[in-house]
Design a protein around this motif. Structure first.
Motif, PDB file in Angstrom:
ATOM      1  N   MET A 184       0.844  -1.183   0.000  1.00  0.00           N
ATOM      2  CA  MET A 184       0.000   0.000   0.000  1.00  0.00           C
ATOM      3  C   MET A 184       0.888   1.245   0.000  1.00  0.00           C
ATOM      4  SD  MET A 184      -3.122   0.893   2.630  1.00  0.00           S
ATOM      5  CE  MET A 184      -2.131   0.667   4.107  1.00  0.00           C
ATOM      6  N   LYS A 185       0.562   2.186  -0.857  1.00  0.00           N
ATOM      7  CA  LYS A 185       1.351   3.418  -0.972  1.00  0.00           C
ATOM      8  C   LYS A 185       0.590   4.574  -0.333  1.00  0.00           C
ATOM      9  CE  LYS A 185       3.322   1.897  -5.382  1.00  0.00           C
ATOM     10  NZ  LYS A 185       2.495   0.668  -5.507  1.00  0.00           N
ATOM     11  N   ILE A 186       1.256   5.268   0.567  1.00  0.00           N
ATOM     12  CA  ILE A 186       0.651   6.455   1.171  1.00  0.00           C
ATOM     13  C   ILE A 186       1.657   7.599   1.107  1.00  0.00           C
ATOM     14  CG2 ILE A 186      -0.740   5.044   2.744  1.00  0.00           C
ATOM     15  CD1 ILE A 186       1.133   5.888   4.997  1.00  0.00           C
ATOM     16  N   ILE A 187       1.169   8.819   1.355  1.00  0.00           N
ATOM     17  CA  ILE A 187       2.087   9.959   1.372  1.00  0.00           C
ATOM     18  C   ILE A 187       2.275  10.422   2.815  1.00  0.00           C
ATOM     19  CG2 ILE A 187       1.590  10.675  -0.980  1.00  0.00           C
ATOM     20  CD1 ILE A 187      -0.234  12.848   0.126  1.00  0.00           C
ATOM     21  N   THR A 188       3.444  10.934   3.100  1.00  0.00           N
ATOM     22  CA  THR A 188       3.795  11.255   4.478  1.00  0.00           C
ATOM     23  C   THR A 188       3.092  12.500   5.013  1.00  0.00           C
ATOM     24  OG1 THR A 188       5.741  12.490   3.688  1.00  0.00           O
ATOM     25  CG2 THR A 188       6.068  10.181   4.291  1.00  0.00           C
ATOM     26  N   LYS A 189       2.557  13.323   4.142  1.00  0.00           N
ATOM     27  CA  LYS A 189       1.955  14.581   4.601  1.00  0.00           C
ATOM     28  C   LYS A 189       0.647  14.365   5.343  1.00  0.00           C
ATOM     29  CE  LYS A 189       1.142  19.324   3.258  1.00  0.00           C
ATOM     30  NZ  LYS A 189       1.447  20.356   2.253  1.00  0.00           N
ATOM     31  N   ASN A 190      -0.185  13.465   4.812  1.00  0.00           N
ATOM     32  CA  ASN A 190      -1.504  13.292   5.427  1.00  0.00           C
ATOM     33  C   ASN A 190      -2.012  11.850   5.429  1.00  0.00           C
ATOM     34  OD1 ASN A 190      -2.106  12.960   2.723  1.00  0.00           O
ATOM     35  ND2 ASN A 190      -2.955  15.022   2.489  1.00  0.00           N
ATOM     36  N   GLY A 191      -1.176  10.923   4.986  1.00  0.00           N
ATOM     37  CA  GLY A 191      -1.577   9.517   5.019  1.00  0.00           C
ATOM     38  C   GLY A 191      -2.525   9.097   3.924  1.00  0.00           C
ATOM     39  N   VAL A 192      -2.747   9.954   2.921  1.00  0.00           N
ATOM     40  CA  VAL A 192      -3.637   9.599   1.806  1.00  0.00           C
ATOM     41  C   VAL A 192      -3.059   8.398   1.056  1.00  0.00           C
ATOM     42  CG1 VAL A 192      -4.503  10.365  -0.439  1.00  0.00           C
ATOM     43  CG2 VAL A 192      -4.591  11.900   1.535  1.00  0.00           C
ATOM     44  N   ILE A 193      -3.932   7.472   0.723  1.00  0.00           N
ATOM     45  CA  ILE A 193      -3.532   6.238   0.037  1.00  0.00           C
ATOM     46  C   ILE A 193      -3.601   6.437  -1.476  1.00  0.00           C
ATOM     47  CG2 ILE A 193      -4.096   3.814  -0.349  1.00  0.00           C
ATOM     48  CD1 ILE A 193      -5.306   3.786   2.478  1.00  0.00           C
ATOM     49  N   TYR A 194      -2.574   5.946  -2.178  1.00  0.00           N
ATOM     50  CA  TYR A 194      -2.548   5.970  -3.645  1.00  0.00           C
ATOM     51  C   TYR A 194      -2.546   4.533  -4.158  1.00  0.00           C
ATOM     52  CZ  TYR A 194      -1.749  10.975  -4.148  1.00  0.00           C
ATOM     53  OH  TYR A 194      -1.905  12.333  -4.142  1.00  0.00           O
ATOM     54  N   ASN A 195      -3.514   4.217  -4.993  1.00  0.00           N
ATOM     55  CA  ASN A 195      -3.567   2.876  -5.575  1.00  0.00           C
ATOM     56  C   ASN A 195      -2.500   2.691  -6.636  1.00  0.00           C
ATOM     57  OD1 ASN A 195      -5.791   1.977  -4.027  1.00  0.00           O
ATOM     58  ND2 ASN A 195      -7.181   3.116  -5.369  1.00  0.00           N
ATOM     59  N   SER A 196      -2.145   3.778  -7.314  1.00  0.00           N
ATOM     60  CA  SER A 196      -1.107   3.709  -8.346  1.00  0.00           C
ATOM     61  C   SER A 196      -0.402   5.055  -8.425  1.00  0.00           C
ATOM     62  CB  SER A 196      -1.709   3.341  -9.708  1.00  0.00           C
ATOM     63  OG  SER A 196      -2.627   4.337 -10.130  1.00  0.00           O
ATOM     64  N   LEU A 197       0.796   5.028  -9.000  1.00  0.00           N
ATOM     65  CA  LEU A 197       1.595   6.246  -9.152  1.00  0.00           C
ATOM     66  C   LEU A 197       2.034   6.386 -10.599  1.00  0.00           C
ATOM     67  CD1 LEU A 197       3.893   5.923  -6.001  1.00  0.00           C
ATOM     68  CD2 LEU A 197       2.006   7.541  -6.292  1.00  0.00           C
ATOM     69  N   SER A 198       2.289   7.616 -11.014  1.00  0.00           N
ATOM     70  CA  SER A 198       2.791   7.895 -12.352  1.00  0.00           C
ATOM     71  C   SER A 198       3.784   9.037 -12.240  1.00  0.00           C
ATOM     72  CB  SER A 198       1.642   8.289 -13.282  1.00  0.00           C
ATOM     73  OG  SER A 198       1.071   9.522 -12.858  1.00  0.00           O
ATOM     74  N   VAL A 199       4.459   9.329 -13.330  1.00  0.00           N
ATOM     75  CA  VAL A 199       5.415  10.434 -13.341  1.00  0.00           C
ATOM     76  C   VAL A 199       4.713  11.742 -12.987  1.00  0.00           C
ATOM     77  CG1 VAL A 199       6.953  11.829 -14.774  1.00  0.00           C
ATOM     78  CG2 VAL A 199       6.969   9.339 -14.995  1.00  0.00           C
ATOM     79  N   SER A 200       3.537  11.983 -13.572  1.00  0.00           N
ATOM     80  CA  SER A 200       2.826  13.240 -13.317  1.00  0.00           C
ATOM     81  C   SER A 200       2.359  13.341 -11.869  1.00  0.00           C
ATOM     82  CB  SER A 200       1.639  13.376 -14.271  1.00  0.00           C
ATOM     83  OG  SER A 200       0.725  12.320 -14.092  1.00  0.00           O
ATOM     84  N   ILE A 201       1.909  12.246 -11.302  1.00  0.00           N
ATOM     85  CA  ILE A 201       1.466  12.256  -9.903  1.00  0.00           C
ATOM     86  C   ILE A 201       2.644  12.545  -8.978  1.00  0.00           C
ATOM     87  CG2 ILE A 201       0.640  10.808  -7.997  1.00  0.00           C
ATOM     88  CD1 ILE A 201      -1.206   9.428 -10.000  1.00  0.00           C
ATOM     89  N   ILE A 202       3.766  11.869  -9.222  1.00  0.00           N
ATOM     90  CA  ILE A 202       4.945  12.078  -8.375  1.00  0.00           C
ATOM     91  C   ILE A 202       5.462  13.499  -8.526  1.00  0.00           C
ATOM     92  CG2 ILE A 202       7.338  11.368  -7.979  1.00  0.00           C
ATOM     93  CD1 ILE A 202       6.509   8.539  -8.795  1.00  0.00           C
ATOM     94  N   SER A 203       5.427  14.029  -9.742  1.00  0.00           N
ATOM     95  CA  SER A 203       5.852  15.405  -9.966  1.00  0.00           C
ATOM     96  C   SER A 203       5.011  16.365  -9.139  1.00  0.00           C
ATOM     97  CB  SER A 203       5.736  15.756 -11.454  1.00  0.00           C
ATOM     98  OG  SER A 203       6.071  17.107 -11.681  1.00  0.00           O
ATOM     99  N   ASP A 204       3.709  16.124  -9.088  1.00  0.00           N
ATOM    100  CA  ASP A 204       2.821  16.970  -8.300  1.00  0.00           C
ATOM    101  C   ASP A 204       3.102  16.813  -6.807  1.00  0.00           C
ATOM    102  OD1 ASP A 204       0.454  18.754  -8.168  1.00  0.00           O
ATOM    103  OD2 ASP A 204      -0.435  17.059  -7.117  1.00  0.00           O
ATOM    104  N   LEU A 205       3.363  15.601  -6.365  1.00  0.00           N
ATOM    105  CA  LEU A 205       3.672  15.366  -4.950  1.00  0.00           C
ATOM    106  C   LEU A 205       4.956  16.074  -4.544  1.00  0.00           C
ATOM    107  CD1 LEU A 205       2.826  11.555  -4.592  1.00  0.00           C
ATOM    108  CD2 LEU A 205       1.461  13.515  -3.827  1.00  0.00           C
ATOM    109  N   ILE A 206       5.908  16.134  -5.455  1.00  0.00           N
ATOM    110  CA  ILE A 206       7.183  16.790  -5.165  1.00  0.00           C
ATOM    111  C   ILE A 206       7.034  18.305  -5.172  1.00  0.00           C
ATOM    112  CG2 ILE A 206       9.531  17.215  -6.021  1.00  0.00           C
ATOM    113  CD1 ILE A 206       9.472  14.353  -7.179  1.00  0.00           C
ATOM    114  N   ASN A 207       6.457  18.830  -6.231  1.00  0.00           N
ATOM    115  CA  ASN A 207       6.463  20.278  -6.452  1.00  0.00           C
ATOM    116  C   ASN A 207       5.313  21.028  -5.791  1.00  0.00           C
ATOM    117  OD1 ASN A 207       8.813  20.307  -8.216  1.00  0.00           O
ATOM    118  ND2 ASN A 207       7.522  19.272  -9.720  1.00  0.00           N
TER     119      ASN A 207
END
Length: 208
Positions: A1-24
């Motif tokens: 299971m993939k989650i983000i450290t900011k708020n614990g939101v779960i991601y079923n899948s990731l892509s380049v565009s999603i990761i770019s948004d998470l970073i920037n």
């Protein structure tokens, strides 16, 4: 299971565009946790960041796979990763990235062409194999056909004798050997580095 450290939101899948948004935009890291891991929240329903280093590491591995051809994005992600990671984990992955950097520099040096007869000739693996086959074929007759030419990197036709073809092959082989040894020596230095500062001093351009 993939989650983000900011708020614990779960991601079923990731892509380049999603990761770019998470970073920037979101300024958060991705972590990979077990499916049965409990995501904790406080009484105000705010995510409790109890992420472990192992979960951060697994997140980085997942991001690396997706950003395999996105070096700049991966560098930005790693800068964020280092801010919240142990020195041991930061050094471990920094070494991996540095080794990848050296491998790419090695391949570029090997395949970037070689100089012969005041011209630059292509030296990719395909070109080296073609040259080897050509030399083998003409070695049987101990000569090349009349008016035989070899094409340069800028598509100039250059007359070649069999001896010159063999010399060109030798230059290419020497380039492969020299750059492979150089890469091996640099990667040995990378492995021996004990700090990020020491690691940052290691580069392909180094002559030592």
């Amino acid at each position: 299971m993939k989650i983000i450290t900011k708020n614990g939101v779960i991601y079923n899948s990731l892509s380049v565009s999603i990761i770019s948004d998470l970073i920037n935009s979101v300024k958060t890291l991705v972590v990979v946790v077990s499916d049965d891991r409990k995501i904790n929240y406080d009484k105000n329903n705010e995510f409790i960041d109890d992420i472990t280093q192992d979960e951060l590491n697994k997140g980085l591995e997942a991001v690396k796979e997706i950003l395999a051809n996105e070096n700049e994005l991966l560098k930005e992600y790693f800068l964020m990763f280092k801010e919240v990671s142990t020195q041991e984990a930061s050094l471990k992955y920094a070494k991996e990235f540095k080794k990848d950097e050296i491998d790419k520099a090695r391949d570029k040096a090997i395949e970037g062409g070689v100089s012969f007869k005041d011209k630059i000739f292509q030296s990719s693996e395909k070109d080296r194999n073609l040259l080897t086959s050509t030399v083998s074929l003409f070695s049987i007759a101990k000569q090349v056909p009349e008016d035989f030419v070899w094409i340069t990197q800028d598509n100039t036709a250059v007359p070649f004798t069999l001896e010159e073809l063999i010399q060109l092959g030798s230059i290419m082989a020497n380039s492969v050997n020299t750059n492979t040894i150089k890469a091996r020596e640099l990667k040995d230095k990378i492995e021996q580095a004990t700090s990020l500062e020491e690691l940052n001093q290691i580069a392909w351009e180094n002559k030592e």
